[in-house]
Design a protein around this motif. Structure first.
Motif, short mmCIF file in Angstrom:
data_model
loop_
_atom_site.label_atom_id
_atom_site.label_comp_id
_atom_site.label_asym_id
_atom_site.label_seq_id
_atom_site.Cartn_x
_atom_site.Cartn_y
_atom_site.Cartn_z
N ARG A 86 0.81 -1.21 0.00
CA ARG A 86 0.00 0.00 0.00
C ARG A 86 0.84 1.26 0.00
O ARG A 86 0.49 2.24 -0.63
N GLU A 87 1.95 1.27 0.71
CA GLU A 87 2.77 2.47 0.81
C GLU A 87 3.65 2.59 -0.43
O GLU A 87 4.55 1.80 -0.65
N LYS A 88 3.39 3.61 -1.25
CA LYS A 88 4.12 3.78 -2.50
C LYS A 88 5.15 4.89 -2.35
O LYS A 88 5.13 5.89 -3.06
N TRP A 89 6.06 4.70 -1.41
CA TRP A 89 7.17 5.62 -1.22
C TRP A 89 8.35 4.82 -0.69
O TRP A 89 8.19 3.70 -0.21
N PHE A 110 11.74 -0.10 -7.72
CA PHE A 110 10.71 -0.57 -8.65
C PHE A 110 9.53 -1.16 -7.89
O PHE A 110 8.37 -0.96 -8.26
N ASN A 111 9.84 -1.92 -6.85
CA ASN A 111 8.78 -2.55 -6.06
C ASN A 111 7.98 -1.54 -5.27
O ASN A 111 6.76 -1.48 -5.33
N ARG A 112 8.68 -0.73 -4.48
CA ARG A 112 8.01 0.15 -3.53
C ARG A 112 7.24 1.27 -4.22
O ARG A 112 6.20 1.70 -3.72
N LEU A 113 7.75 1.77 -5.34
CA LEU A 113 7.08 2.86 -6.05
C LEU A 113 6.04 2.34 -7.03
O LEU A 113 5.37 3.14 -7.69
N PHE A 330 8.68 9.61 -3.64
CA PHE A 330 7.28 9.21 -3.69
C PHE A 330 6.59 9.87 -4.88
O PHE A 330 7.08 10.86 -5.45
N TRP A 331 5.43 9.30 -5.26
CA TRP A 331 4.55 9.95 -6.22
C TRP A 331 3.76 11.04 -5.49
O TRP A 331 3.24 10.81 -4.41
#
Length: 361
Positions: A86-89, A110-113, A330-331
């Motif tokens: 869930r955490e995209k950072w 690549f995974n986390r973002l 992060f995005w």
């Protein structure tokens, strides 16, 4: 304070292997589920999305069973379920401390973002493709095994998206051309161990890239059915305004091939002059003046000549951002847990090249 080892799958967590790599899953109290079932309030959960639109939350035993099943079948890529983070950072750290050891890697980023989902967003598509193109040109030899797998998984999804939606195939053709050229050069130097991994795997990947190139070459654009107003029906001043909004010369040329009217507008000297002035400084194009037969400056030829010597400005609908206060990448629309009093003053947009520089050590 717990010590985080170099293995990013630090001890104490449950992990599930997916086609995009290892995903962390955390359990939660069943009392919460029985009490209010408000999953949005839980910071980390494992959500399994199957073929239908329903979502299920799995417990620890289910995660362990899925992990064991995937471990027995490592070559199974077409899974019916997908587990995501869930955490995209991601926290970008470049040096070891007493509390944290090791470094961030491209594979982890690549995974986390979640680049696999980012390519489905039209605002981020060009950004991700440009990033993969820069990696293909200069960073293939530094990719770890996990990063290689993530890279080619994302590339596969990009190609499939273009084949289905016919969205910007020229951009993907350029990416595959750069990637195949780089791989051909590196494979010849296998004796120097320039690539991480078995050479046969890289040869198979090169064959896959050549197959993708052939598929894109044979791509047939779907013919649109005219139902009412079309681009050709717009007034000349509106068509001209559309052309002046483009920042890529190839897009202007492509649009000019649609109708004779658009071709006439795309050949306007003032249009190409504005494009040169937008991308390049006056000192730059003064060194490469190209006069036409009538004695005027040929701004169209000037643009493509200058493009060979100087980089053009890059425009993206959405980019990654870096928080200087938290050292978190992060995005922008997903946010991050910032501790600064005024987070907006700490944000810095990250270009694709800057992203790669963040992970160079």
């Amino acid at each position: 304070m717990p010590f985080l080892g170099q293995d990013w799958r630090s001890p104490g967590w449950r992990w599930v292997k997916t086609e995009d790599g290892w995903k962390r899953c955390e359990t939660f109290s069943h009392a919460l589920e029985d009490g209010n079932n408000q999953l949005n309030d839980i910071s980390h959960t494992v959500i399994i999305t199957g073929g239908d639109e329903n979502e299920e939350v799995y417990n620890t035993e289910d995660c362990e069973f899925a992990a064991k099943k995937r471990k027995k079948d490592p070559f199974r890529n077409n899974t019916d379920s997908q587990c995501f983070y869930r955490e995209k950072w991601i926290y970008v750290h470049k040096e070891s401390t007493k509390e944290r050891h090791g470094y961030c890697t491209l594979g982890e980023a690549f995974n986390r973002l979640d680049f696999s989902s980012a390519i489905q967003d039209i605002r981020r598509f060009n950004y991700v493709v440009k990033l993969l193109q820069l990696i293909a040109k200069s960073q293939l030899t530094s990719l770890s095994g996990a990063a290689q797998k993530n890279y080619f998984n994302i590339l596969d999804k990009i190609v499939q998206k273009v084949m289905e939606d016919q969205y910007n195939p020229r951009l993907i053709k350029d990416l595959l051309q750069d990637l195949s050229s780089t791989l051909c050069i590196l494979i010849r130097g296998v004796g120097k161990s320039v690539l991480v991994g078995n050479i046969n795997i890289w040869i198979c990947r090169l064959e896959t890239i050549l197959l993708w190139q052939q598929q894109l070459k044979n791509l047939q654009m779907n013919k649109q059915v005219n139902n009412g107003l079309t681009l050709s029906d717009l007034p000349l001043h509106m068509l001209n305004n559309i052309l002046y909004r483009f920042s890529d010369g190839w897009d202007i040329i492509t649009l000019g091939q649609v109708t004779p009217t658009l071709y006439m507008l795309s050949e306007d000297r003032q249009l190409w002059k504005k494009l040169c002035q937008y991308h390049f400084a006056e000192k730059q194009f003064c060194r490469h003046l190209i006069p036409s037969e009538k004695g005027h400056i040929d701004w169209k030829l000037m643009y493509f000549a200058l493009q060979k010597y100087y980089p053009i400005k890059e425009q993206y609908g959405d980019t990654l951002h870096f928080c200087r206060h938290c050292s978190i990448l992060f995005w922008k629309d997903t946010g991050h847990p910032c501790t600064a009093s005024d987070p907006n003053t700490c944000l810095m947009p990250v270009s694709p090249q800057h992203f790669i520089d963040l992970f160079k050590f």
